[in-house]
Design a protein around this motif. Structure first.
Motif, PDB file in Angstrom:
ATOM      1  N   ASN A 111      75.094 -15.364  62.415  1.00  0.00           N
ATOM      2  CA  ASN A 111      75.805 -14.767  63.560  1.00  0.00           C
ATOM      3  C   ASN A 111      75.710 -13.247  63.540  1.00  0.00           C
ATOM      4  O   ASN A 111      75.546 -12.610  64.585  1.00  0.00           O
ATOM      5  N   GLU A 138      76.102 -19.495  58.098  1.00  0.00           N
ATOM      6  CA  GLU A 138      76.309 -19.414  59.551  1.00  0.00           C
ATOM      7  C   GLU A 138      76.823 -18.041  59.950  1.00  0.00           C
ATOM      8  O   GLU A 138      76.419 -17.487  60.985  1.00  0.00           O
ATOM      9  N   GLN A 139      77.715 -17.483  59.128  1.00  0.00           N
ATOM     10  CA  GLN A 139      78.258 -16.155  59.416  1.00  0.00           C
ATOM     11  C   GLN A 139      77.166 -15.100  59.340  1.00  0.00           C
ATOM     12  O   GLN A 139      77.102 -14.192  60.178  1.00  0.00           O
ATOM     13  N   GLN A 193      74.027 -10.916  66.314  1.00  0.00           N
ATOM     14  CA  GLN A 193      74.815  -9.853  66.943  1.00  0.00           C
ATOM     15  C   GLN A 193      74.095  -8.510  66.888  1.00  0.00           C
ATOM     16  O   GLN A 193      74.118  -7.739  67.848  1.00  0.00           O
TER      17      GLN A 193
END
Length: 442
Positions: free
Chosen positions: A145, A141-142, A149
């Protein structure tokens, strides 16, 4: 001078201070003699004012001032020499009047004494020490993200599940009109998301604020209303779509790795996952440590039983603050602060019994490490020792900052002590499960 103490019970005492004329007379005479040399009184040359007139004009004020100074010095010295651990400050007992024309004086002070007790660090029931791990789900998930971004926005004709939708929330009656960019995953109910799917620029979606988001703070941000208004808000709103985009994920390549961590620090997706896991678990360790510190503190306050001089402390609180309190206000303030006072005493006992110390060198080294970390954030990776010494000296010249660092170090040392001596059971959990276990309502 004579000082005596009467212990009323284990927590309360009265100290009596008797001051004789010989304790203060020489000092008072000297001050009045100095006044005589410098006094400007009409009709007399400077330095030739009769001593009787000086005593009449200044004698009582000088006497009162000197006796009070003598009294405070003697009382402080007595408490130190007798090694009395007092709570609050000595309270002078009310006297009807003081005859300042007499040769001697007696004053009485009430003392609240700290209780004697023992602290048992090992609880019967083990306290959980959490070790928080970053699992593959969190890491993935990171990474997603990060890709979002650093990705780019691509315009869409219609709303899809993962669209970023810009538009305006509106309700004229409640003077609500706020433009934001939202994603469908924030809505509480899937039925709300379905209203958006397939919509186009210019379409107006009708919604109800009640149950729109899981968190009222999200609704507060979406509508741009204040904290008080948002709770329980149940009104219709419209959302007019002005822009629909999809975020194209950034490639996981060396260019992105270098942007994130510096040149060649990370060279592959495997290394990226390891780096994210390492950084996340460092942050998690701080949260887990704080949770452990809170849990041990709660156990110590609940399990360490002792009485306090409550009546004395409430009386002291009436005059201790900037504003005087009446009896009821002082009682309320005492009840609010009692738990904190108990832990201060328990912590002090643990520090004394286990010889927990923070030296000036410890504080300076901690300040230098802190400064080094801050400088690294701005690209200054190799500061000289002199630079660190100079900046640390400036930081520690601020007494408040030095005290804050000292308290941090004490907490760290206490945490280390608890890990060594408390009855702990280690439990490895994901961050998601840590939040559920540690902060869910009991």
């Amino acid at each position: 001078m004579n000082i005596t103490r009467e212990n009323r019970d284990a927590l309360n005492a009265v100290v009596k201070v008797d001051i004789a004329k010989e304790d203060y007379s020489d000092k008072v005479e000297k001050i009045l003699t100095d006044y005589r040399r410098t006094a400007n009184i009409p009709g007399f040359r400077k330095g030739h004012v009769p001593m009787g007139m000086v005593k009449k004009q200044y004698g009582k004020a000088v006497l009162v001032d000197e006796v009070n100074k003598l009294l405070q010095d003697a009382l402080n010295k007595y408490l130190t020499e007798e090694k009395l651990d007092v709570l609050g400050q000595p309270l002078p007992k009310t006297q009807d009047s003081i005859d300042w024309d007499s040769d001697g004086f007696s004053f009485e002070f009430e003392l609240g004494l700290a209780p004697e007790f023992e602290v048992e660090l090992k609880s019967k029931k083990a306290i959980t020490q959490y070790i928080i791990v970053a699992d593959s789900k969190m890491i993935d998930e990171q990474i997603e993200n990060i890709q979002k971004q650093y990705g780019k926005l691509v315009s869409q004709n219609a709303v899809e599940k993962d669209s970023e939708i810009t538009g305006t929330f509106k309700n004229e009656a409640h003077e609500i009109e706020n433009t934001i960019t939202l994603t469908l995953d924030k809505f509480k109910e899937k039925s709300v998301s379905k209203k958006f799917i397939g919509s186009k620029v210019g379409d107006i979606i009708s919604l109800e604020t009640k149950g729109l988001y899981n968190d009222d703070h999200d609704l507060m941000h979406a509508l741009k209303v204040n904290h008080d208004k948002v709770h329980g808000l149940d009104i219709p709103v419209t959302f007019t779509i002005t822009e629909i985009n999809k975020r194209e994920l950034a490639e996981l390549d060396q260019e992105l790795f270098d942007k994130l961590f510096g040149k060649d620090v990370v060279k592959s997706v495997t290394e990226l996952k390891e780096k994210i896991k390492e950084d996340a678990e460092k942050q998690f360790a701080q949260q887990a440590d704080q949770k452990l510190l809170n849990d041990v503190t709660e156990y110590l306050v609940d399990s360490t039983k002792f009485d306090l001089p409550a009546e004395f402390l409430q009386k002291w609180l009436q005059t201790a603050g900037e504003k005087p309190l009446d009896v009821d206000q002082a009682k309320e303030e005492y009840e609010k602060s009692e738990k904190s006072l108990r832990y201060q005493l328990i912590e002090g006992k643990i520090i004394t019994d286990n010889k927990v110390q923070v030296t000036i060198e410890d504080i300076k080294n901690h300040a230098k490490e802190m400064i080094k970390g801050q400088m690294a954030q701005f690209g200054q990776l190799n500061p000289t020792d002199k630079e660190l010494e100079d900046i640390a000296a400036r930081v520690l010249s601020n007494q408040e900052e030095a005290r804050r660092i000292s308290e941090q170090l004490i907490s760290q040392k206490l945490l280390k002590l608890y890990k060594e001596k408390a009855n702990l059971k280690v439990k490895e959990v994901t961050y998601e499960n840590f939040v559920k276990e540690a902060y869910s309502k009991k």
